[in-house]
Enzyme design. Structure first.
Site, short mmCIF file in Angstrom:
data_model
loop_
_atom_site.label_atom_id
_atom_site.label_comp_id
_atom_site.label_asym_id
_atom_site.label_seq_id
_atom_site.Cartn_x
_atom_site.Cartn_y
_atom_site.Cartn_z
N GLU A 10 0.86 -1.19 0.00
CA GLU A 10 0.00 0.00 0.00
C GLU A 10 0.89 1.22 0.00
O GLU A 10 1.91 1.24 0.67
CB GLU A 10 -0.86 0.03 1.28
CG GLU A 10 -2.04 -0.90 1.22
CD GLU A 10 -2.37 -1.48 2.59
OE1 GLU A 10 -1.80 -1.02 3.59
OE2 GLU A 10 -3.19 -2.41 2.63
N TYR A 49 7.76 1.19 -7.83
CA TYR A 49 7.08 -0.11 -7.74
C TYR A 49 6.66 -0.59 -9.14
O TYR A 49 6.75 -1.78 -9.44
CB TYR A 49 5.87 -0.01 -6.80
CG TYR A 49 6.24 0.36 -5.37
CD1 TYR A 49 7.40 -0.14 -4.79
CD2 TYR A 49 5.43 1.20 -4.61
CE1 TYR A 49 7.75 0.20 -3.49
CE2 TYR A 49 5.77 1.53 -3.30
CZ TYR A 49 6.93 1.03 -2.75
OH TYR A 49 7.28 1.36 -1.46
C1 LIG Z 1 10.51 5.79 -3.05
C2 LIG Z 1 12.01 5.78 -2.81
C3 LIG Z 1 12.37 4.60 -1.90
C4 LIG Z 1 12.73 5.58 -4.17
O1 LIG Z 1 14.10 5.37 -3.93
P1 LIG Z 1 15.21 5.95 -4.93
O2 LIG Z 1 16.52 5.35 -4.57
O3 LIG Z 1 15.13 7.42 -4.97
O4 LIG Z 1 14.68 5.36 -6.32
P2 LIG Z 1 15.59 4.97 -7.58
O5 LIG Z 1 16.62 6.01 -7.81
O6 LIG Z 1 16.04 3.56 -7.45
O7 LIG Z 1 14.52 5.08 -8.77
C5 LIG Z 1 13.86 3.92 -9.28
C6 LIG Z 1 12.68 4.37 -10.11
O8 LIG Z 1 11.74 5.01 -9.26
C7 LIG Z 1 11.13 6.12 -9.97
N1 LIG Z 1 11.44 7.36 -9.26
C8 LIG Z 1 12.37 7.55 -8.30
N2 LIG Z 1 12.31 8.84 -7.88
C9 LIG Z 1 11.34 9.44 -8.59
C10 LIG Z 1 10.79 10.77 -8.60
N3 LIG Z 1 11.25 11.72 -7.77
N4 LIG Z 1 9.78 11.02 -9.45
C11 LIG Z 1 9.28 10.08 -10.27
N5 LIG Z 1 9.77 8.80 -10.31
C12 LIG Z 1 10.79 8.50 -9.48
C13 LIG Z 1 11.69 6.07 -11.37
O9 LIG Z 1 10.85 5.25 -12.15
C14 LIG Z 1 13.00 5.40 -11.17
O10 LIG Z 1 13.43 4.72 -12.29
P3 LIG Z 1 14.29 5.50 -13.43
O11 LIG Z 1 15.45 6.13 -12.74
O12 LIG Z 1 14.69 4.41 -14.38
O13 LIG Z 1 13.37 6.51 -14.01
C15 LIG Z 1 12.52 7.13 -2.23
O14 LIG Z 1 12.03 8.18 -3.03
C16 LIG Z 1 12.08 7.35 -0.80
O15 LIG Z 1 12.74 6.90 0.15
N6 LIG Z 1 10.97 8.08 -0.60
C17 LIG Z 1 10.49 8.40 0.75
C18 LIG Z 1 9.97 7.16 1.48
C19 LIG Z 1 8.86 6.49 0.72
O16 LIG Z 1 8.03 7.14 0.11
N7 LIG Z 1 8.87 5.13 0.76
C20 LIG Z 1 7.90 4.34 0.01
C21 LIG Z 1 6.59 4.21 0.69
S1 LIG Z 1 6.73 3.26 2.17
#
Ligand SMILES: CC(C)(COP(=O)(O)OP(=O)(O)OC[C@H]1O[C@@H](n2cnc3c(N)ncnc32)[C@H](O)[C@@H]1OP(=O)(O)O)[C@@H](O)C(=O)NCCC(=O)NCCS
Length: 154
Positions: free
Chosen positions: A99, A111
């Site tokens: 979720e 995801y």
């Molecule tokens: C969600 C989260 C874990 C993603 O981690 P991340 O290391 O920044 O993600 P990645 O760099 O591996 O990106 C993987 C993919 O996610 C998507 N993505 C990551 N950041 C994004 C952004 N700011 N906007 C849109 N898409 C994004 C893209 O599809 C990306 O793939 P691409 O680089 O080929 O386009 C991070 O943003 C985070 O910690 N957010 C706060 C906590 C949270 O929301 N956790 C999830 C819910 S519990």
């Protein structure tokens, strides 16, 4: 490096959680998770920069929580951590549920990239700091190889 979370990591994990969540998990919740679920962390130059918590349930799993430290986001670490954590589940699940807040575009995109798709919306599921509530998007990843394995068992 990606490895299992230890109790000694909990303060670092909690510190990241507090930076990224409006309603962060408590230290006690993380301690209980380490004892009960599959908790992984990712390190960069010896620094813990992200974590992922998966709850195996029979032949399924729930992705409960994951985060990457704000100054390390957008570098592919979240994707790497998620893929590795799923691969490392002791018994590969048939499907994985999660979720996520409807407004959390970064997480939803991550995801989707990892093979999840939206199946439902849980209305007014998450509380907001201002007293309003936000819908949860429910997503699932079907682990098709495991379906095949199930049906080919003797
Ligand atoms: C969600 C989260 C874990 C993603 O981690 P991340 O290391 O920044 O993600 P990645 O760099 O591996 O990106 C993987 C993919 O996610 C998507 N993505 C990551 N950041 C994004 C952004 N700011 N906007 C849109 N898409 C994004 C893209 O599809 C990306 O793939 P691409 O680089 O080929 O386009 C991070 O943003 C985070 O910690 N957010 C706060 C906590 C949270 O929301 N956790 C999830 C819910 S519990």
């Amino acid at each position: 490096m990606i490895r299992l979370m230890q109790h000694a990591d909990i303060h670092s994990v909690f510190n990241i959680e507090q930076q990224v969540q409006s309603h962060p998990w408590s230290l006690k919740q993380f301690a209980e998770a380490v004892d009960s679920y599959q908790c992984t962390v990712i390190e960069q130059q010896g620094q813990l920069v992200g974590f992922c918590i998966l709850q195996p349930v029979l032949d399924e799993a729930n992705l409960l929580l994951m985060a990457v430290a704000p100054d390390q986001q957008g570098n592919g670490l979240g994707y790497q951590l998620l893929e590795h954590s799923i691969e490392q589940l002791p018994n590969q699940p048939v499907q994985i549920f999660l979720e996520v807040r409807e407004s959390n575009t970064a997480a939803i995109r991550l995801y989707e990239k990892a093979g999840f798709h939206q199946i439902d919306v849980r209305k007014n599921y998450y509380p907001n700091p201002d007293g309003t509530r936000e819908h949860a998007v429910i997503m699932v990843k079907a682990c098709s190889d495991d379906f095949a394995a199930l049906f080919s068992s003797p």
